[in-house]
Design a protein around this motif. Structure first.
Motif, mmCIF file in Angstrom:
data_model
loop_
_atom_site.group_PDB
_atom_site.id
_atom_site.type_symbol
_atom_site.label_atom_id
_atom_site.label_comp_id
_atom_site.label_asym_id
_atom_site.label_seq_id
_atom_site.Cartn_x
_atom_site.Cartn_y
_atom_site.Cartn_z
ATOM 1 N N LEU A 63 84.946 84.438 156.089
ATOM 2 C CA LEU A 63 86.286 83.897 156.293
ATOM 3 C C LEU A 63 86.316 82.965 157.500
ATOM 4 C CD1 LEU A 63 89.245 83.819 155.510
ATOM 5 C CD2 LEU A 63 89.617 85.882 156.884
ATOM 6 N N ASP A 64 85.564 83.305 158.517
ATOM 7 C CA ASP A 64 85.477 82.442 159.688
ATOM 8 C C ASP A 64 84.884 81.085 159.318
ATOM 9 O OD1 ASP A 64 85.615 82.175 162.695
ATOM 10 O OD2 ASP A 64 83.484 81.815 162.381
ATOM 11 N N ALA A 65 83.892 81.078 158.424
ATOM 12 C CA ALA A 65 83.282 79.815 157.983
ATOM 13 C C ALA A 65 84.271 78.970 157.197
ATOM 14 C CB ALA A 65 82.041 80.096 157.135
ATOM 15 N N VAL A 66 85.114 79.609 156.392
ATOM 16 C CA VAL A 66 86.122 78.860 155.625
ATOM 17 C C VAL A 66 87.156 78.250 156.558
ATOM 18 C CG1 VAL A 66 87.974 79.076 153.919
ATOM 19 C CG2 VAL A 66 85.789 80.234 153.542
ATOM 20 N N LEU A 67 87.628 79.037 157.531
ATOM 21 C CA LEU A 67 88.659 78.541 158.439
ATOM 22 C C LEU A 67 88.126 77.459 159.372
ATOM 23 C CD1 LEU A 67 90.338 81.931 159.379
ATOM 24 C CD2 LEU A 67 91.360 80.113 158.020
ATOM 25 N N SER A 68 86.845 77.561 159.742
ATOM 26 C CA SER A 68 86.275 76.608 160.685
ATOM 27 C C SER A 68 85.663 75.397 160.002
ATOM 28 C CB SER A 68 85.215 77.295 161.552
ATOM 29 O OG SER A 68 84.136 77.772 160.758
ATOM 30 N N LEU A 69 85.820 75.281 158.684
ATOM 31 C CA LEU A 69 85.296 74.125 157.954
ATOM 32 C C LEU A 69 86.061 72.870 158.367
ATOM 33 C CD1 LEU A 69 83.465 72.986 155.672
ATOM 34 C CD2 LEU A 69 85.339 73.488 154.090
ATOM 35 N N GLU A 70 85.357 71.886 158.888
ATOM 36 C CA GLU A 70 85.982 70.634 159.305
ATOM 37 C C GLU A 70 86.058 69.680 158.114
ATOM 38 O OE1 GLU A 70 84.915 68.976 163.174
ATOM 39 O OE2 GLU A 70 83.536 70.657 163.409
ATOM 40 N N VAL A 71 87.267 69.248 157.793
ATOM 41 C CA VAL A 71 87.459 68.409 156.608
ATOM 42 C C VAL A 71 87.738 66.956 156.963
ATOM 43 C CG1 VAL A 71 88.281 70.330 155.191
ATOM 44 C CG2 VAL A 71 89.918 68.983 156.518
ATOM 45 N N ILE A 72 87.571 66.592 158.234
ATOM 46 C CA ILE A 72 87.839 65.205 158.593
ATOM 47 C C ILE A 72 86.917 64.262 157.839
ATOM 48 C CG2 ILE A 72 86.252 65.164 160.560
ATOM 49 C CD1 ILE A 72 89.738 63.511 160.278
ATOM 50 N N ASP A 73 85.694 64.729 157.530
ATOM 51 C CA ASP A 73 84.779 63.886 156.768
ATOM 52 C C ASP A 73 85.292 63.641 155.356
ATOM 53 O OD1 ASP A 73 82.508 63.723 158.785
ATOM 54 O OD2 ASP A 73 82.698 65.884 158.550
ATOM 55 N N LEU A 74 86.016 64.612 154.785
ATOM 56 C CA LEU A 74 86.623 64.397 153.469
ATOM 57 C C LEU A 74 87.649 63.272 153.543
ATOM 58 C CD1 LEU A 74 87.289 65.004 150.527
ATOM 59 C CD2 LEU A 74 88.739 66.899 151.312
ATOM 60 N N PHE A 75 88.458 63.249 154.589
ATOM 61 C CA PHE A 75 89.422 62.156 154.749
ATOM 62 C C PHE A 75 88.700 60.813 154.818
ATOM 63 C CE2 PHE A 75 92.372 65.466 156.547
ATOM 64 C CZ PHE A 75 93.404 65.262 155.638
ATOM 65 N N PHE A 76 87.600 60.755 155.572
ATOM 66 C CA PHE A 76 86.853 59.501 155.687
ATOM 67 C C PHE A 76 86.276 59.076 154.341
ATOM 68 C CE2 PHE A 76 85.712 60.448 160.417
ATOM 69 C CZ PHE A 76 86.986 60.067 160.781
ATOM 70 N N VAL A 77 85.630 60.016 153.643
ATOM 71 C CA VAL A 77 85.016 59.702 152.350
ATOM 72 C C VAL A 77 86.075 59.268 151.352
ATOM 73 C CG1 VAL A 77 83.751 60.678 150.387
ATOM 74 C CG2 VAL A 77 83.052 61.233 152.717
ATOM 75 N N LEU A 78 87.172 60.005 151.296
ATOM 76 C CA LEU A 78 88.228 59.704 150.339
ATOM 77 C C LEU A 78 88.865 58.350 150.620
ATOM 78 C CD1 LEU A 78 89.607 61.040 147.917
ATOM 79 C CD2 LEU A 78 91.231 62.073 149.500
ATOM 80 N N SER A 79 89.150 58.072 151.878
ATOM 81 C CA SER A 79 89.753 56.796 152.245
ATOM 82 C C SER A 79 88.825 55.635 151.900
ATOM 83 C CB SER A 79 90.083 56.788 153.732
ATOM 84 O OG SER A 79 90.617 55.546 154.133
ATOM 85 N N ALA A 80 87.556 55.749 152.272
ATOM 86 C CA ALA A 80 86.610 54.666 152.004
ATOM 87 C C ALA A 80 86.420 54.465 150.505
ATOM 88 C CB ALA A 80 85.274 54.968 152.671
ATOM 89 N N PHE A 81 86.378 55.546 149.745
ATOM 90 C CA PHE A 81 86.222 55.431 148.293
ATOM 91 C C PHE A 81 87.396 54.677 147.671
ATOM 92 C CE2 PHE A 81 87.725 57.516 144.328
ATOM 93 C CZ PHE A 81 86.842 56.898 143.455
#
Length: 406
Positions: A63-81
């Motif tokens: 659960l700690d790994a799920v909560l600490s997952l950084e999704v800023i890279d998803l925003f970057f990938v999604l925006s660039a795509f």
């Protein structure tokens, strides 16, 4: 910018499956990313300010790994795509691209009104007497705070990433037309694909080289925020999104994944992201290269979600009625959730200690989501109507045309 005439759409044959519109899936991704960002920053708040020091508020490692997952890279990938796809289609198959002035105008309308208002409001509340920290205000309004070691997380902490977004906009309007012009000189489509893919790989590799040199050669510590949060270290996320746009433009409707293959690819990407988060708490290889690896996995997840023959239960989850509205207000939620969280924390309204973490998370969600919804309808949506002042070529629209002569 020179443009070419878009090729006519191929006729649909009887019984053919119409092309899926991924807008709902994209909104679902935005919603998940926004919710995960809120959870991450509440987790980070409790990790940083726990009475026993940097102690995780969650005892369960998974659960700690799920909560600490950084999704800023998803925003970057999604925006660039999303922003690169039209350039990729134009480069590979011909067609028109939006002029730089129109692109930048629409991007400015999308992010500036809410961002500038939020910066002014938050900065003013934290600087009640003038001149205050005027350098912090100036850097935030010019998107240069990502280059300031001391102020990168001031005022609106998560918006360091918007500095990179804005910089990417200018890189894209510079490189996109160049790629289109270079590809028009190549006769074979395979050569055009190779050129675009090679450019994306080069942009992805450059941050890897910098991170390696910075960490292993120069010995720069991970707490040097400018070194590891600047474009030289984080542009790999945008490069991964650009590469995904090139791949999908090259494939078109060919080689779409069957549901079992799509779910397998989705599962592998999600498992990889989970393991990456689980293993990134120590300063080892996964910690050092966390963001380039995460960007590649997010791009793989998007590919397995979008390039499919038929919808799967994963797609139905992304388009759930409770999730897509969160995607709609995701930008407002991204902007306001930290000020809301800190306001609640400073007012003593958030429970303390690890046992209070679940309640604190719930309280922040209950406060931040309505605030984001109000922000969207009162600020974002009215501001978006300004985008209609110009047409697709960046010219002012004529709302009162001359009456036709009879």
């Amino acid at each position: 910018m020179t443009t070419a005439t878009a090729p006519p759409a191929p006729p649909r044959t009887p019984g053919s499956t119409p092309r899926r519109r991924p807008a709902g899936d994209i909104d679902g991704f935005r919603g998940l990313a926004a919710l995960s960002t809120v959870a991450f920053h509440v987790w980070q708040q409790y990790t940083a300010y726990d009475a026993r020091g940097s102690h995780s508020p969650v005892a369960n490692p998974a659960l700690d790994a799920v909560l600490s997952l950084e999704v800023i890279d998803l925003f970057f990938v999604l925006s660039a795509f999303l922003l690169t796809h039209s350039y990729a289609r134009a480069a590979l198959d011909g067609g028109s691209t939006r002029p730089a002035r129109a692109f930048l105008f629409r991007r400015a309308i999308r992010i500036l009104p809410l961002y500038v208002l939020a910066v002014l409001v938050v900065w003013a509340t934290r600087n009640p007497t003038l001149p205050g920290d005027w350098q912090d205000l100036l850097e935030h309004l010019t998107f240069t705070h990502v280059f300031d070691q001391d102020r990168i997380f001031y005022t609106l902490g998560p918006t360091w990433s918007l500095s990179l977004e804005v910089l990417f906009y200018f890189v894209l309007v510079g490189l996109g037309p160049l790629a289109v012009r270079a590809c028009r000189r190549l006769r074979h489509r395979a050569a055009r694909i190779a050129l675009c893919a090679g450019g994306c790989l080069a942009l992805y590799a450059a941050p890897l080289v910098w991170i390696t040199v910075a960490h292993y050669v120069l010995g720069i510590p991970h707490t040097d925020w400018v070194a590891y949060f600047g474009p030289q270290a984080r542009f790999g996320g945008f490069a991964a999104g650009m590469g995904l746009a090139v791949v999908l433009a090259a494939l078109g409707d060919r080689a779409r994944l069957a549901p079992p293959a799509a779910l397998l690819l989705t599962g592998l990407a999600l498992a990889g992201l989970f393991c990456l988060s689980l293993q990134s708490d120590a300063e080892g290889f996964t910690f050092t290269y966390y963001h380039p690896i995460a960007a590649a996995l997010w791009a793989l997840l998007l590919f397995g979600t979008l390039h499919i023959r038929r919808r799967t239960f994963w797609n139905r989850f992304l388009t759930a009625r409770w999730l897509t509205p969160v995607g709609l207000i995701s930008y407002s939620l991204f902007i306001w959730h930290e000020p809301v969280m800190l306001l609640l924390h400073n007012a003593g309204l958030l429970p303390t200690g690890p046992s209070g973490f679940p309640w604190a998370l719930l309280i922040v969600f209950l406060a931040a989501l309505p605030a984001a919804a109000a922000s969207y309808w009162l600020i974002e949506y009215p501001a978006s109507l300004l985008g209609r002042l110009k047409d697709g070529h960046g010219r002012p629209r004529d709302f009162y045309p001359e009456p036709a002569l009879r």
